[in-house]
Design a protein around this motif. Structure first.
Motif, short mmCIF file in Angstrom:
data_model
loop_
_atom_site.label_atom_id
_atom_site.label_comp_id
_atom_site.label_asym_id
_atom_site.label_seq_id
_atom_site.Cartn_x
_atom_site.Cartn_y
_atom_site.Cartn_z
N GLY A 1 -5.49 2.79 3.88
CA GLY A 1 -4.72 2.47 5.07
C GLY A 1 -5.36 2.98 6.35
N ARG A 2 -6.33 3.90 6.24
CA ARG A 2 -7.02 4.41 7.43
C ARG A 2 -8.18 3.53 7.85
NH1 ARG A 2 -6.84 9.22 4.32
NH2 ARG A 2 -9.13 9.26 4.20
N HIS B 1 0.67 6.28 -6.64
CA HIS B 1 0.16 7.34 -5.76
C HIS B 1 -1.35 7.20 -5.63
CE1 HIS B 1 4.02 9.41 -5.82
NE2 HIS B 1 4.04 9.22 -7.13
N ARG C 1 0.83 -1.19 0.00
CA ARG C 1 0.00 0.00 0.00
C ARG C 1 0.88 1.25 0.00
NH1 ARG C 1 -2.99 -1.87 3.64
NH2 ARG C 1 -1.82 -1.00 5.38
N ASN C 2 0.65 2.15 -0.95
CA ASN C 2 1.47 3.37 -0.96
C ASN C 2 1.00 4.33 0.14
OD1 ASN C 2 -0.49 5.41 -2.07
ND2 ASN C 2 -0.43 4.07 -3.87
N ASP C 3 1.84 5.26 0.50
CA ASP C 3 1.58 6.12 1.66
C ASP C 3 0.39 7.05 1.47
OD1 ASP C 3 3.69 4.96 2.98
OD2 ASP C 3 5.14 6.53 2.43
N SER C 4 0.00 7.31 0.22
CA SER C 4 -1.11 8.24 -0.01
C SER C 4 -2.43 7.52 -0.29
CB SER C 4 -0.78 9.18 -1.17
OG SER C 4 -0.45 8.44 -2.35
N ASP C 5 -2.46 6.22 -0.10
CA ASP C 5 -3.70 5.46 -0.30
C ASP C 5 -4.53 5.54 0.98
OD1 ASP C 5 -5.73 3.67 -0.76
OD2 ASP C 5 -4.43 2.07 -1.50
N TRP C 6 -5.71 6.14 0.88
CA TRP C 6 -6.56 6.33 2.06
C TRP C 6 -7.04 5.02 2.67
CZ3 TRP C 6 -11.15 3.98 1.56
CH2 TRP C 6 -11.68 3.81 0.27
N THR D 1 6.23 0.82 -5.79
CA THR D 1 7.03 2.03 -5.92
C THR D 1 6.56 2.85 -7.13
OG1 THR D 1 8.91 0.83 -5.01
CG2 THR D 1 9.37 2.94 -6.08
#
Length: 380
Positions: free
Chosen positions: A323-324, A355, A316-321, A352
């Motif tokens: 993850g919340r 976004h 999961r990339n860091d800007s994928d919501w 990698t």
């Protein structure tokens, strides 16, 4: 756990899901899944023009459908497709090329029907507006183009918000096949929207088809009723369970109408990964399952799925919501453990360069490169 603790845990989970999914509050739930045989099935079953019974779309297995069509001469097959395009176009196990032609006929018929309603004096102005919008949508499907020529549809069902599956590449002759299963907010109107090029099944399928150099046929499958918005339907599994049955039948049909020695690799985005997890395809139906942007698969670990079918989870990339979203499953809320957690047991894939929630199929990403390799049968 006592009843009081269960109530507290459920309340905490619900609040967490509201906070994660319900930006500005939950969207209204209660979407009704499209189920059962396609429109026109009663007329199909009653058709005696060939002098033999036609396979009942409600009960016939894809293998039985395939055997029935194999016994028919080409002219008889074509005649059935002309008389019953909605049935033949959605009949898993029927010859692929016949289904593609039938769905073109079915979309054209719906276009003409909508155009007639748009000028029907017995209808209201609101009815006229809705009919014009439908007619334009169907016309766009027929007038558009895809890599290799006119657009080709393996399924088309105008009921509800509409179901559709589009094919990229030579499905009947391809050495490999991939199926893209989308998440929320996808239907006949949105499955190819241009504003989100890699967040729709068509955008994902086109990207994957291009990344494989056209060596893998790809199906953009919007063949189940998806949740609308990020609310109760997205947080529960009712629509996913209905979708899982439809996905299983699709894969079963591909097994008898394409190459049975190379079942599809199934790519499951967001809520679509819940559909894939509940479908639990075996090795005769899938070469592998890939999840991305996943809220869970409706199971607690990969061990709950068929161990003979490899499962990959995309980082999961860091800007994928997504993850919340709490990775829980409690009294009907949530979809289980995080498939990207090493403890879940899925094979990891990189992301990698991606976004956001819909960026995993974007060209130049490590995720798309990995997807292309798996779609080509590498790494299985």
């Amino acid at each position: 756990m006592g009843k009081q603790r269960i109530r507290h845990a459920l309340a905490a989970t619900a609040l967490a899901l509201v906070a994660a999914l319900g930006v500005g509050g939950w969207a209204a739930g209660g979407e009704r899944a499209v189920t059962g045989p396609p429109p026109g099935s009663a007329e199909w079953v009653a058709d005696t023009t060939l002098g033999l019974p036609l396979p009942d779309p409600a009960t016939a297995r894809p293998a039985e459908v395939a055997a029935f069509f194999a016994r028919l001469p080409p002219a008889a097959r074509e005649a059935l497709a002309v008389r019953h395009p909605l049935v033949v176009g959605n009949l898993d196990g029927a010859p692929v090329e016949l289904r593609l032609r039938a769905n073109t006929l079915a979309i054209a018929a719906e276009r003409d029907r909508a155009a007639a309603r748009a000028v029907d004096p017995a209808l209201t102005p609101q009815d006229h507006t809705a009919a014009r919008e439908h007619a334009e949508r169907y016309r766009a499907l027929l007038d558009g183009s895809a890599p290799g020529g006119p657009r080709r549809f393996l399924a088309f069902d105008p009921r509800g918000r509409g179901l559709v599956a589009e094919v990229f590449g030579d499905l009947a002759g391809a050495g490999r096949v991939a199926v893209v299963v989308p998440g929320s907010d996808i239907d006949l109107r949105t499955f190819d929207r241009t504003g989100d090029p890699y967040g729709t099944p068509v955008g994902m399928a086109r990207a994957l088809y291009g990344a494989t150099g056209g060596r893998t046929a790809v199906i953009a499958w919007a063949g189940y009723t998806t949740p609308l918005g990020l609310g109760p339907d997205a947080a529960t599994e009712q629509l996913a369970r209905a979708g899982a049955g439809r996905l299983t039948r699709l894969l079963d049909g591909l097994a008898v109408s394409t190459r049975p020695d190379a079942p599809p690799t199934v790519f499951c985005h967001s809520y679509g990964s819940v559909v894939c997890g509940l479908a639990r395809p075996g090795p005769g139906l899938a070469s592998g399952v890939v999840v991305l942007g996943s809220p869970g698969l409706g199971v607690d670990s990969a061990a709950a799925l068929d161990p003979r079918v490899p499962l990959w989870a995309t980082a999961r990339n860091d800007s994928d919501w997504i993850g919340r979203v709490p990775f829980v499953r409690l009294l009907g809320l949530g979809h289980g453990a995080d498939p990207t957690d090493p403890a879940f047991g899925a094979r990891p894939l990189p992301s990698t360069g991606s976004h956001g929630h819909s960026g995993y199929f974007a060209p130049g990403t490590a995720s798309l490169a990995a997807f292309a390799g798996l779609a080509l049968g590498l790494g299985h």
